[in-house]
Enzyme design. Structure first.
Site, PDB file in Angstrom:
ATOM      1  N   TRP A 183       0.849  -1.199   0.000  1.00 24.21           N
ATOM      2  CA  TRP A 183       0.000   0.000   0.000  1.00 24.21           C
ATOM      3  C   TRP A 183       0.880   1.243   0.000  1.00 24.21           C
ATOM      4  CZ3 TRP A 183      -0.427   3.726   4.070  1.00 24.21           C
ATOM      5  CH2 TRP A 183      -1.291   4.787   3.735  1.00 24.21           C
ATOM      6  N   GLU A 224      -3.040  -2.852  -2.681  1.00 30.76           N
ATOM      7  CA  GLU A 224      -4.149  -2.207  -1.974  1.00 30.76           C
ATOM      8  C   GLU A 224      -4.429  -0.807  -2.509  1.00 30.76           C
ATOM      9  OE1 GLU A 224      -3.454  -1.470   2.232  1.00 30.76           O
ATOM     10  OE2 GLU A 224      -5.591  -1.615   2.667  1.00 30.76           O
ATOM     11  N   LYS A 226      -6.886   2.827  -2.543  1.00 25.98           N
ATOM     12  CA  LYS A 226      -7.510   3.710  -1.555  1.00 25.98           C
ATOM     13  C   LYS A 226      -8.163   4.881  -2.266  1.00 25.98           C
ATOM     14  CE  LYS A 226      -6.643   5.681   2.919  1.00 25.98           C
ATOM     15  NZ  LYS A 226      -5.821   5.674   4.123  1.00 25.98           N
ATOM     16  N   ASP A 260      -9.666  -3.066   1.185  1.00 23.81           N
ATOM     17  CA  ASP A 260      -9.780  -2.620   2.575  1.00 23.81           C
ATOM     18  C   ASP A 260     -11.162  -2.005   2.737  1.00 23.81           C
ATOM     19  OD1 ASP A 260      -9.725  -0.702   4.817  1.00 23.81           O
ATOM     20  OD2 ASP A 260      -7.594  -1.171   4.964  1.00 23.81           O
ATOM     21  N   HIS A 263     -11.567   1.813   2.435  1.00 24.79           N
ATOM     22  CA  HIS A 263     -10.896   2.529   1.351  1.00 24.79           C
ATOM     23  C   HIS A 263     -11.778   2.948   0.188  1.00 24.79           C
ATOM     24  CE1 HIS A 263      -6.493   1.472   2.467  1.00 24.79           C
ATOM     25  NE2 HIS A 263      -7.208   1.867   3.502  1.00 24.79           N
ATOM     26  N   HIS A 287      -8.774  -6.526   3.854  1.00 25.46           N
ATOM     27  CA  HIS A 287      -8.418  -5.818   5.081  1.00 25.46           C
ATOM     28  C   HIS A 287      -9.711  -5.459   5.791  1.00 25.46           C
ATOM     29  CE1 HIS A 287      -4.016  -4.220   4.721  1.00 25.46           C
ATOM     30  NE2 HIS A 287      -4.105  -5.540   4.753  1.00 25.46           N
ATOM     31  N   ASP A 295     -11.728   6.760   6.436  1.00 29.30           N
ATOM     32  CA  ASP A 295     -10.956   5.553   6.734  1.00 29.30           C
ATOM     33  C   ASP A 295     -10.374   5.671   8.142  1.00 29.30           C
ATOM     34  OD1 ASP A 295      -9.527   3.189   6.422  1.00 29.30           O
ATOM     35  OD2 ASP A 295      -7.792   4.227   5.598  1.00 29.30           O
ATOM     36  N   ASP A 297     -10.290   3.629  10.597  1.00 27.10           N
ATOM     37  CA  ASP A 297      -9.662   2.437  11.159  1.00 27.10           C
ATOM     38  C   ASP A 297     -10.095   2.138  12.583  1.00 27.10           C
ATOM     39  OD1 ASP A 297      -7.785   1.356   9.015  1.00 27.10           O
ATOM     40  OD2 ASP A 297      -7.247   3.468   9.034  1.00 27.10           O
ATOM     41  N   ASP A 327      -7.201  -4.821  10.011  1.00 23.43           N
ATOM     42  CA  ASP A 327      -6.430  -3.584   9.843  1.00 23.43           C
ATOM     43  C   ASP A 327      -7.166  -2.440  10.533  1.00 23.43           C
ATOM     44  OD1 ASP A 327      -4.770  -1.547   9.034  1.00 23.43           O
ATOM     45  OD2 ASP A 327      -5.423  -1.533   6.938  1.00 23.43           O
TER      46      ASP A 327
HETATM   47  C1  RNT Z   1      -3.827   2.402   4.958  1.00 18.40           C
HETATM   48  C2  RNT Z   1      -3.942   0.977   4.595  1.00 18.40           C
HETATM   49  C3  RNT Z   1      -2.844   0.086   5.086  1.00 18.40           C
HETATM   50  C4  RNT Z   1      -2.407   0.400   6.491  1.00 18.40           C
HETATM   51  C5  RNT Z   1      -1.413  -0.558   7.080  1.00 18.40           C
HETATM   52  C6  RNT Z   1      -0.796  -0.030   8.334  1.00 18.40           C
HETATM   53  O1  RNT Z   1      -4.928   3.126   4.652  1.00 18.40           O
HETATM   54  O2  RNT Z   1      -5.169   0.470   5.014  1.00 18.40           O
HETATM   55  O3  RNT Z   1      -3.204  -1.231   4.915  1.00 18.40           O
HETATM   56  O4  RNT Z   1      -3.498   0.496   7.356  1.00 18.40           O
HETATM   57  O5  RNT Z   1      -0.477  -0.878   6.152  1.00 18.40           O
HETATM   58 ZN    ZN Z   2      -5.497  -1.643   4.805  1.00 17.79          ZN
END
Ligand code: RNT
Ligand code: ZN
Length: 419
Positions: A183, A224, A226, A260, A263, A287, A295, A297, A327
């Site tokens: 990523w 990945e 985003k 993810d 994302h 993810h 995002d 998290d 994640d």
């Molecule tokens: C970031 C991505 C990525 C990270 C990790 C820490 O937006 O989701 O995967 O969260 O690599």
């Molecule tokens: Zn991620």
């Protein structure tokens, strides 16, 4: 504690009415690996001997005490969390979690810097997954793999290559394939005039990384995408279309898409993408996170989208083709509580999806009985799922209900708060 076994026996009868073999589903659930991310334990800080702070448009907000500061502490915390997470686990680490006496830059990392992790994984009999860290570094301020500055781009290409070799090292040590996730945060605060050149650079960089390391064995590479990051809101080089295009065109078994859950645009869901992607791909890296408005998290919840993703994987018959990885990074609560809650929820959603009459619903659909299809799918929302989940947790020795919480609180008092 109530009679968990009795509850399970009753639930088993309930599910049997619909032809669901609970024990078989428990076996499938238990054997499906989830890759537990190490970075919840220290807010994505890592152990490099130079402080650079978390960058790349991601943020771990909060200041809860007790974050791990060394690899030993982080591994101890992961072990503590693992005591309460049922099912097969792998551990997912980032390149900035290397162990070395002095500063080792990203373009210099070697397998030996990860021997501590490999030894530990072998001891525990678990697999390891890996991530290049294309962020939190002075050379990532403007761009990494998409950079037009050849020195910068070469630096990150070298990092990517080294990460693939470390992935092979993990494979050789643990005997389990290593899933690497690439990523890059590369983007722009404003809409760039030239949106193509950075993409061509990124494409070239991935090509170079994979070409130079094509002898690498036992590694799967997720790419990945985003939609945006903080400070880079207008443009992302590795957008969904870019990453999907790259993976499709590469047409290599080891290069797959990473989806993810945080994302995409807030009204877009990963659960709705899987069926289309599986029309073209053999496997996907997932993810699992929880975006709140962006995002953010947050810790994975037992929410509709997580359940729908798992339902989709079960119904598509792709549970065993999907690399499931968590994640999230919440720094505002006890980090072990975050791990245990998020990982248990991911596993819970998987079991919830497995305990549904997928075959019955598929048959109704094939016969055109869409009325019954709806009725059956709704009926199952209130099935006695919790009784099976509790039994599973008890059987795995991972704590029924909230049994684990006291133990984690004690660990906080005895270990985390003394750091
Ligand atoms: C970031 C991505 C990525 C990270 C990790 C820490 O937006 O989701 O995967 O969260 O690599
Ligand atoms: Zn991620």
């Amino acid at each position: 504690m109530y009679d968990v076994k009795k509850g399970y026996e009753l639930a088993k009868e309930y599910y049997a009415q619909y032809g669901i073999d609970v024990d078989r589903m428990l076996e499938i659930c238990d054997a499906t690996p989830i890759s537990m991310h190490c970075w919840q334990g220290d807010d994505v800080a890592g152990f490099e001997k130079k402080e650079s702070g978390l960058t790349g448009g991601i943020q771990a907000t909060g200041n809860y005490p007790g974050a791990a500061k060394t690899a030993q502490q982080l591994r101890a915390d992961i072990e503590k969390a693992m005591e309460f997470i049922p099912g097969t686990l792998k551990v997912n680490i980032h390149a900035n979690y290397l162990e070395a006496d002095t500063f080792v830059d990203r373009n210099e990392i070697e397998p030996k810097h990860f021997a501590g992790w490999a030894d530990w994984a072998c001891e525990k009999g678990i697999g390891l997954d890996f991530n290049p860290t294309y962020f939190s570094h002075p050379k990532s301020e403007k761009a990494t793999l998409s950079s037009s500055d050849e020195d910068i781009r070469a630096f990150w290409v070298e990092h990517g290559k080294r990460c693939r070799r470390i992935g092979q090292y993990f494979y050789e040590r643990t005997g389990k394939p290593c899933v690497i996730n690439h990523w890059t945060p590369d983007g722009d605060k404003e809409f760039p005039i030239d949106t193509l050149t950075p993409r061509l650079q990124l494409k070239k960089s991935y090509d170079e990384i994979f070409e130079a390391t094509k002898d690498v064995k036992g590694v799967i590479d997720g790419i990945e995408s985003k939609v945006f990051g903080i400070g880079v809101e207008s443009f992302t080089a590795g957008s969904h279309e870019f990453c999907m295009g790259y993976v499709m065109k590469a047409n290599k078994d080891h290069i797959i898409m990473t989806l993810d859950t945080g994302h995409y645009h807030p009204t877009e869901v990963v659960s709705a993408k899987l069926g289309a992607i599986y029309a073209f791909c053999d496997s996907v890296l997932l993810h699992v996170s929880r975006p709140i408005r962006w995002d953010s998290d947050h810790v994975v919840a037992f929410d509709d989208e997580t359940k729908t993703i798992m339902e989709e994987l079960v119904r598509l018959g792709k549970l065993d083709k999907t690399y499931i990885a968590t994640d999230f990074f919440d720094a505002s609560i006890n980090r072990i509580v975050a791990w245990v809650t998020g990982l248990r929820n991911t596993r819970k959603a998987m079991l919830y999806a497995l305990l549904q009459p997928a075959e019955m619903m598929k048959k109704l659909e094939a016969e055109g009985d869409v009325s019954a299809r709806l009725a059956v799918s709704q009926e199952f929302k209130a099935a006695p799922f919790a009784l099976v989940w509790d039994y599973y947790c008890q059987k795995s020795g991972k704590g029924v209900g909230l049994e684990w919480l006291e133990d984690v609180k004690k660990y906080e008092k005895d270990v985390l708060l003394k750091r």
